[in-house]
Design a protein around this motif. Sequence first.
Motif, mmCIF file in Angstrom:
data_model
loop_
_atom_site.group_PDB
_atom_site.id
_atom_site.type_symbol
_atom_site.label_atom_id
_atom_site.label_comp_id
_atom_site.label_asym_id
_atom_site.label_seq_id
_atom_site.Cartn_x
_atom_site.Cartn_y
_atom_site.Cartn_z
ATOM 1 N N GLY A 76 67.814 11.385 -8.711
ATOM 2 C CA GLY A 76 66.546 10.960 -8.072
ATOM 3 C C GLY A 76 66.378 11.781 -6.853
ATOM 4 O O GLY A 76 66.976 12.563 -6.423
ATOM 5 N N PRO A 77 65.087 11.649 -6.368
ATOM 6 C CA PRO A 77 64.626 12.024 -4.947
ATOM 7 C C PRO A 77 65.682 12.370 -3.925
ATOM 8 O O PRO A 77 66.059 13.033 -3.034
ATOM 9 C CB PRO A 77 63.229 11.684 -4.572
ATOM 10 C CG PRO A 77 63.218 10.672 -5.613
ATOM 11 C CD PRO A 77 64.259 10.511 -6.663
ATOM 12 N N ASN A 78 66.247 11.125 -3.611
ATOM 13 C CA ASN A 78 67.420 10.668 -2.628
ATOM 14 C C ASN A 78 68.457 11.422 -2.894
ATOM 15 O O ASN A 78 69.187 12.243 -1.892
ATOM 16 C CB ASN A 78 67.604 9.225 -2.415
ATOM 17 C CG ASN A 78 66.540 8.642 -1.492
ATOM 18 O OD1 ASN A 78 65.865 9.198 -0.597
ATOM 19 N ND2 ASN A 78 65.923 7.500 -2.092
ATOM 20 N N ALA A 106 54.310 12.866 4.979
ATOM 21 C CA ALA A 106 54.781 12.557 6.184
ATOM 22 C C ALA A 106 56.127 12.719 6.524
ATOM 23 O O ALA A 106 56.549 12.907 7.850
ATOM 24 C CB ALA A 106 54.343 11.139 6.694
ATOM 25 N N SER A 107 57.169 12.801 5.564
ATOM 26 C CA SER A 107 58.474 12.888 5.951
ATOM 27 C C SER A 107 59.016 14.311 6.475
ATOM 28 O O SER A 107 58.777 15.363 5.806
ATOM 29 C CB SER A 107 59.296 12.636 4.567
ATOM 30 O OG SER A 107 60.666 12.957 4.615
ATOM 31 N N PRO A 108 59.614 14.270 7.771
ATOM 32 C CA PRO A 108 60.302 15.476 8.298
ATOM 33 C C PRO A 108 61.226 15.921 7.549
ATOM 34 O O PRO A 108 61.654 17.116 7.488
ATOM 35 C CB PRO A 108 60.521 14.965 9.703
ATOM 36 C CG PRO A 108 60.689 13.688 9.683
ATOM 37 C CD PRO A 108 59.859 12.983 8.380
ATOM 38 N N VAL A 109 61.956 15.095 6.655
ATOM 39 C CA VAL A 109 62.922 15.670 5.909
ATOM 40 C C VAL A 109 62.574 16.430 4.909
ATOM 41 O O VAL A 109 63.270 17.777 4.497
ATOM 42 C CB VAL A 109 63.854 14.274 5.166
ATOM 43 C CG1 VAL A 109 64.670 14.480 4.036
ATOM 44 C CG2 VAL A 109 64.170 13.437 6.259
ATOM 45 N N LEU A 110 61.400 15.948 3.946
ATOM 46 C CA LEU A 110 60.952 17.002 2.732
ATOM 47 C C LEU A 110 60.260 17.878 3.437
ATOM 48 O O LEU A 110 60.303 19.206 2.868
ATOM 49 C CB LEU A 110 60.105 16.080 2.013
ATOM 50 C CG LEU A 110 60.847 15.048 1.043
ATOM 51 C CD1 LEU A 110 59.764 14.080 0.230
ATOM 52 C CD2 LEU A 110 61.698 15.741 0.031
ATOM 53 N N GLY A 156 61.112 19.624 5.944
ATOM 54 C CA GLY A 156 62.260 20.675 6.262
ATOM 55 C C GLY A 156 62.769 21.474 5.322
ATOM 56 O O GLY A 156 63.463 22.496 5.605
ATOM 57 N N LEU A 157 62.428 20.846 4.084
ATOM 58 C CA LEU A 157 63.072 21.788 3.019
ATOM 59 C C LEU A 157 62.224 22.944 2.419
ATOM 60 O O LEU A 157 62.661 23.909 1.684
ATOM 61 C CB LEU A 157 63.544 20.737 1.789
ATOM 62 C CG LEU A 157 64.444 19.796 2.075
ATOM 63 C CD1 LEU A 157 64.551 18.777 0.834
ATOM 64 C CD2 LEU A 157 65.762 20.297 2.327
ATOM 65 N N HIS A 158 61.123 22.825 3.001
ATOM 66 C CA HIS A 158 59.984 23.952 2.481
ATOM 67 C C HIS A 158 59.779 24.120 0.985
ATOM 68 O O HIS A 158 60.043 25.257 0.507
ATOM 69 C CB HIS A 158 60.430 25.256 3.253
ATOM 70 C CG HIS A 158 60.735 25.076 4.738
ATOM 71 N ND1 HIS A 158 59.581 25.100 5.569
ATOM 72 C CD2 HIS A 158 61.513 25.134 5.566
ATOM 73 C CE1 HIS A 158 59.682 24.931 6.800
ATOM 74 N NE2 HIS A 158 61.215 24.952 6.666
ATOM 75 N N LEU A 159 59.565 22.847 0.378
ATOM 76 C CA LEU A 159 59.554 23.049 -1.037
ATOM 77 C C LEU A 159 58.223 23.862 -1.632
ATOM 78 O O LEU A 159 58.180 24.379 -2.854
ATOM 79 C CB LEU A 159 59.550 21.708 -1.623
ATOM 80 C CG LEU A 159 60.883 20.921 -1.434
ATOM 81 C CD1 LEU A 159 60.787 19.324 -1.800
ATOM 82 C CD2 LEU A 159 61.986 21.600 -2.029
ATOM 83 N N ALA A 187 64.721 10.063 2.986
ATOM 84 C CA ALA A 187 65.625 9.512 4.241
ATOM 85 C C ALA A 187 66.748 9.055 3.821
ATOM 86 O O ALA A 187 67.989 9.340 4.470
ATOM 87 C CB ALA A 187 64.704 8.643 5.116
ATOM 88 N N PRO A 188 66.967 8.103 2.854
ATOM 89 C CA PRO A 188 68.401 7.621 2.506
ATOM 90 C C PRO A 188 69.174 8.591 2.114
ATOM 91 O O PRO A 188 70.479 8.558 2.524
ATOM 92 C CB PRO A 188 68.073 6.636 1.374
ATOM 93 C CG PRO A 188 66.724 6.064 1.680
ATOM 94 C CD PRO A 188 66.084 7.229 2.152
#
Length: 552
Positions: free
Chosen positions: A10-12, A64-68, A70-73, A504-505
């Motif tokens: 999954g995405p996490n 809004a997620s800095p996590v995603l 940051g992956l520069h998808l 995030a998780p």
Amino acid sequence: MPDAVVIGAGPNGLVAANLLADEGWSVTVLEAADTPGGAVRHDRGVHPDYVSDMCSSFYPLAAASPVLRGLHLEREGLRWSHAPAVLAHPLSDGRCAVLSRDLETTRRNLDGFAEGDGEAWRRLTLIWDKLGPDILQALFTPFPPVLSAARLAAKLRGAGGLRLARTLVLPVRRMGEEEFRGEGGRLLLAGNALHADLAPEAAGSGGFGWLMSMLGHSHGFPVPVGGAGALIGALVRRLERLGGTVHCGQRVDEVLVREGRAVGVRTQDGTEVRAVKAVLADVSAPDLYGKLLAEEHVPARVREDLRRFQWDFGTFKIDWALDGPVPWKAPEAAGAGTVHLADGVDELTRFAAQIAMRQVPDRPFSLFGQMTTSDPTRSPEGTESAWAYTHVPHEVKGDAGDAGITGTWDRHDRETMADRVEAQVERFAPGFRSRVKARRILSPTSLEELDANLHGGAINGGTANMHQQLFFRPLPGTGRPETAVQGLYLASASAHPGGGVHGAPGANAARAALRRRPVRRVFSGVQHMLTKRDRTGEPGIADSPAPAPHTT
């Protein structure tokens, strides 16, 4: 042997795998389903000319997620698309509350309900502009978010301090009554609170409704161009480019533990996949502690707390292929990607009360998605790929309607509930049913079959109510991805900060694994001695074996 095994694509799970691969770890992802994605997938199963998102669709938290981010998808081909308006909440009398990314558009709309409500909405957005970045940083980092919380506390003093904190923990009904004179602003807040399992009278539902509304204002409710699975495709391509692997059709039945440490997993066919450094589980907390770990590896207090774990509401979903646009009574609804269907806040309260009494609602509050309006690639020009979902209790004790829905979700239950949802749409869009070319029904059991994490159709990994958030999530005193088993990390929506497609998780679990000091490991009677240092300066695991009778 990979450095890490991730259970679930999954995405996490995929975010976790990507972050580990960024640090040079070798990563193997094992997914039970035939395709990756979990609840983020699309297909053409309703009609061959229509793309339908099978579970989730709109992703404000991803935007809004800095996590995603940051992956520069986008480098992997991911593109986002927006509907002209973020969401609409029509009423049966033809009025319609509209949330737009353009503040002036929202202000004018709300002033149409009551003069001055547009300015009240602007004041809420000013608070978001001041606090939003730190709220998001606190939300998407491991608990406790010390630095972002300190910054947030300092800014809170300048933004009203305790008075603002009081407002954000209010039930959304009360918050709407305090902030707005008319129904429009109240509807936007309350409808957004019901994206989770938060009743209008639940403490904290006001803050959640405000958060989702402000995300819509600042980031919109975007969708991946081409279908929800485009997001997963980008994550998989990025991981494979870094050397990671994803294996589908590989259900994990057990996490292998040696002397208190996770050393790998066993799949359904008996294959053992060993992990040099860590196992990360993108599975629900009840499945991890109740199924994948042997009882002797789960502390008695954890087992006791699991008895009190609360799932969020069950979900019932319908996908449609429409041969034309939805004939909304309120024309403003035509341009919105998401449409909330309930005739006022009182009807939302009635809906939530029926679920609390374990009744199938007779007038189900429905979230309606207009996917072609949001992304024109989803169906032929002049048509609409659409869906709606509503919530139902996990244990059904009765039907608030008169159709005898039992909660077994057999053919009678499915068809009857689908007709009930369509009748709800017809209240706000007369003639809707005449536009339906084909439909697909996904009951709570169907959703769980698509993704085992969606227990009974629960889409949030556990309730979003305050008693199971922060350091109560998933169990009291946790709030972090570490488990009682060394080297095993919870990376699913059951962990802080919870549901939504934001990664995030998974990111929290990956960072926890990366911070941990590696130890000596033994596999098949062979000890891989520590002879070199990894990127962090801590000892790393080399390939030179030495016999040893035990694991340390």
